[in-house]
Design a protein around this motif. Structure first.
Motif, PDB file in Angstrom:
ATOM      1  N   THR A  83     -11.619  -7.105  -7.630  1.00  0.00           N
ATOM      2  CA  THR A  83     -12.628  -6.383  -7.404  1.00  0.00           C
ATOM      3  C   THR A  83     -12.888  -5.403  -8.552  1.00  0.00           C
ATOM      4  O   THR A  83     -11.911  -5.088  -9.121  1.00  0.00           O
ATOM      5  N   SER A  84     -13.644  -5.018  -8.950  1.00  0.00           N
ATOM      6  CA  SER A  84     -14.387  -4.214 -10.031  1.00  0.00           C
ATOM      7  C   SER A  84     -14.585  -2.684  -9.255  1.00  0.00           C
ATOM      8  O   SER A  84     -15.018  -1.633 -10.071  1.00  0.00           O
ATOM      9  N   ASP A  85     -14.552  -2.799  -8.008  1.00  0.00           N
ATOM     10  CA  ASP A  85     -14.843  -1.425  -7.084  1.00  0.00           C
ATOM     11  C   ASP A  85     -13.841  -0.358  -7.321  1.00  0.00           C
ATOM     12  O   ASP A  85     -12.512  -0.793  -6.824  1.00  0.00           O
ATOM     13  N   PRO A  86     -14.156   0.833  -7.735  1.00  0.00           N
ATOM     14  CA  PRO A  86     -13.206   1.721  -8.149  1.00  0.00           C
ATOM     15  C   PRO A  86     -12.533   2.235  -6.554  1.00  0.00           C
ATOM     16  O   PRO A  86     -11.626   2.859  -6.526  1.00  0.00           O
ATOM     17  N   ALA A  87     -13.214   2.025  -5.415  1.00  0.00           N
ATOM     18  CA  ALA A  87     -12.744   2.355  -4.274  1.00  0.00           C
ATOM     19  C   ALA A  87     -11.578   1.858  -3.850  1.00  0.00           C
ATOM     20  O   ALA A  87     -10.597   2.500  -3.194  1.00  0.00           O
ATOM     21  N   TYR A  88     -11.133   0.612  -4.532  1.00  0.00           N
ATOM     22  CA  TYR A  88      -9.754   0.002  -4.121  1.00  0.00           C
ATOM     23  C   TYR A  88      -8.675   0.589  -4.765  1.00  0.00           C
ATOM     24  O   TYR A  88      -7.882   1.294  -3.882  1.00  0.00           O
ATOM     25  N   LEU A  89      -8.648   0.985  -6.000  1.00  0.00           N
ATOM     26  CA  LEU A  89      -7.627   1.926  -6.426  1.00  0.00           C
ATOM     27  C   LEU A  89      -7.527   3.495  -5.811  1.00  0.00           C
ATOM     28  O   LEU A  89      -6.574   3.965  -5.526  1.00  0.00           O
ATOM     29  N   ASN A  90      -8.732   3.956  -5.520  1.00  0.00           N
ATOM     30  CA  ASN A  90      -8.888   5.114  -4.763  1.00  0.00           C
ATOM     31  C   ASN A  90      -8.151   5.115  -3.401  1.00  0.00           C
ATOM     32  O   ASN A  90      -7.260   6.027  -3.064  1.00  0.00           O
ATOM     33  N   ASP A  91      -8.412   4.260  -2.634  1.00  0.00           N
ATOM     34  CA  ASP A  91      -7.932   3.984  -1.368  1.00  0.00           C
ATOM     35  C   ASP A  91      -6.529   3.688  -1.489  1.00  0.00           C
ATOM     36  O   ASP A  91      -5.560   4.243  -0.612  1.00  0.00           O
ATOM     37  N   TRP A  92      -5.993   2.671  -2.266  1.00  0.00           N
ATOM     38  CA  TRP A  92      -4.529   2.586  -2.462  1.00  0.00           C
ATOM     39  C   TRP A  92      -3.791   3.645  -2.973  1.00  0.00           C
ATOM     40  O   TRP A  92      -2.724   4.104  -2.464  1.00  0.00           O
ATOM     41  N   ASN A  93      -4.354   4.465  -3.838  1.00  0.00           N
ATOM     42  CA  ASN A  93      -3.656   5.683  -4.350  1.00  0.00           C
ATOM     43  C   ASN A  93      -3.146   6.512  -3.297  1.00  0.00           C
ATOM     44  O   ASN A  93      -2.212   7.371  -2.974  1.00  0.00           O
ATOM     45  N   GLY A  94      -4.594   6.863  -2.459  1.00  0.00           N
ATOM     46  CA  GLY A  94      -4.236   7.655  -1.249  1.00  0.00           C
ATOM     47  C   GLY A  94      -3.282   7.470  -0.374  1.00  0.00           C
ATOM     48  O   GLY A  94      -2.505   8.177   0.261  1.00  0.00           O
ATOM     49  N   LEU A  95      -3.195   6.060   0.119  1.00  0.00           N
ATOM     50  CA  LEU A  95      -2.233   5.543   1.077  1.00  0.00           C
ATOM     51  C   LEU A  95      -0.860   5.631   0.478  1.00  0.00           C
ATOM     52  O   LEU A  95      -0.127   5.928   1.094  1.00  0.00           O
ATOM     53  N   MET A  96      -0.706   5.409  -0.832  1.00  0.00           N
ATOM     54  CA  MET A  96       0.599   5.155  -1.451  1.00  0.00           C
ATOM     55  C   MET A  96       1.341   6.556  -1.496  1.00  0.00           C
ATOM     56  O   MET A  96       2.533   6.940  -1.629  1.00  0.00           O
ATOM     57  N   ALA A  97       0.312   7.637  -1.735  1.00  0.00           N
ATOM     58  CA  ALA A  97       0.717   9.023  -1.952  1.00  0.00           C
ATOM     59  C   ALA A  97       1.557   9.545  -0.410  1.00  0.00           C
ATOM     60  O   ALA A  97       2.355  10.301  -0.633  1.00  0.00           O
ATOM     61  N   GLN A  98       1.481   8.705   0.581  1.00  0.00           N
ATOM     62  CA  GLN A  98       2.062   9.053   1.655  1.00  0.00           C
ATOM     63  C   GLN A  98       3.572   8.364   1.778  1.00  0.00           C
ATOM     64  O   GLN A  98       4.371   8.291   2.937  1.00  0.00           O
ATOM     65  N   GLN A  99       3.910   7.426   1.048  1.00  0.00           N
ATOM     66  CA  GLN A  99       4.950   6.647   1.031  1.00  0.00           C
ATOM     67  C   GLN A  99       6.448   7.381   1.247  1.00  0.00           C
ATOM     68  O   GLN A  99       7.123   7.093   2.149  1.00  0.00           O
ATOM     69  N   GLN A 100       6.536   8.512   0.562  1.00  0.00           N
ATOM     70  CA  GLN A 100       7.825   9.195   0.557  1.00  0.00           C
ATOM     71  C   GLN A 100       7.783   9.910   2.041  1.00  0.00           C
ATOM     72  O   GLN A 100       8.887   9.916   2.369  1.00  0.00           O
TER      73      GLN A 100
END
Length: 286
Positions: free
Chosen positions: A135-152
């Protein structure tokens, strides 16, 4: 009939069904499928490498599970459009039985073609979604980064035996008690894989809805504004000589009614003439 409004309602219902059907299990089975697939995709590779085959395996399974919904929806839409077309065309030819039969047959044939075309198109779209993760939709990376920020925070909650659930913003409350049996490297990879799929799955569902809306609107407009008229005319004028006259013959019921009216008109005319002769005689005698 407000056909456009009904189609919009049907599209909204389709989108809701698609999203509801594909919701992940956030209870006891959270991340279990990701862990299992990661175990099955192990190879001679770097320990922190996330295999693409694992992502595709999960993607293909999820796409396959919802693949029947677009097909059923396309079938439902064309059945509805067929009913709308019939309700418009049939009253305008009700006095011409043969013409009505021919028109009904051609509408049915066109609807079957459109259903087959949509089935083939949906099947192709589903296969593309299975084989390609892009996908070229920037929403993918935005959503993934937001979710990964909660990994720790997620990993910290796993280490704390007092926590049985954990709230992931963007997913909801998930059960974590059963995950403590796995090693940290596996959990880190499974969490990453889960968040990648969660972010990408939104894109897949959006495409399945948007592409379906564009496809059906384009095909419906072509069918009503161009193809249907051409095919009905071809059906009528493509026959042998004399067929058009046969098409325009009245139905037996209408013909019988017309014959009865003609007989009544004839009798009334004769009665009028007889009455006029009687009146003339009376006038003469006076």
């Amino acid at each position: 009939m407000h056909c456009a409004a009904r189609l919009a309602e049907m599209l909204n219902q389709y989108s809701g069904e698609l999203h509801e059907f594909s919701e992940d299990d956030l209870t006891a089975n959270f991340m279990m499928s990701e862990i299992q697939i990661l175990e099955e995709s192990k190879g001679i590779q770097l320990p922190n490498f996330l295999p693409r085959t694992a992502f595709l395996a999960i993607l293909q399974k999820k796409v396959e599970e919802v693949s029947h919904i677009p097909v059923d929806f396309a079938e439902k839409v064309w059945t509805y459009i067929e009913g709308v077309i019939m309700s418009v065309l049939m009253p305008r030819s009700e006095n011409y039985h043969q013409l009505q039969l021919s028109t009904r047959r051609e509408v049915y044939n066109q609807m079957e073609k459109m259903k087959e075309r949509s089935r083939n198109w949906v099947t192709e779209i589903v296969q593309m979604e299975k084989l390609t993760d892009y996908t070229s939709d920037p929403a993918y990376l935005n959503d993934w980064n937001g979710l990964m920020a909660q990994q720790q925070e997620f990993m910290d909650a796993l280490e704390n035996s007092c926590f049985f659930e954990f709230q992931i913003e963007g997913l909801g409350e998930v059960a974590i008690r059963g995950l403590r049996a796995y090693e940290q490297p596996v959990l880190l990879q499974a969490f990453d894989l889960k968040m990648r799929m969660a972010a990408y799955w939104k894109i897949v569902l959006r495409r399945l809805v948007d592409f379906m809306a564009l496809h059906l609107q384009f095909c419906a407009r072509n069918l009503v504004n161009k193809e249907m008229e051409e095919e009905i005319v071809k059906e009528l004028f493509g026959r042998h000589d004399g067929a058009i006259e046969g098409m325009l013959e009245e139905s037996p019921a209408v013909a019988a009614k017309r014959e009865k009216l003609n007989v009544s008109i004839k009798l009334l005319s004769e009665s009028k003439n007889v009455l006029a002769n009687i009146m003339d005689r009376i006038t003469t005698n006076i």
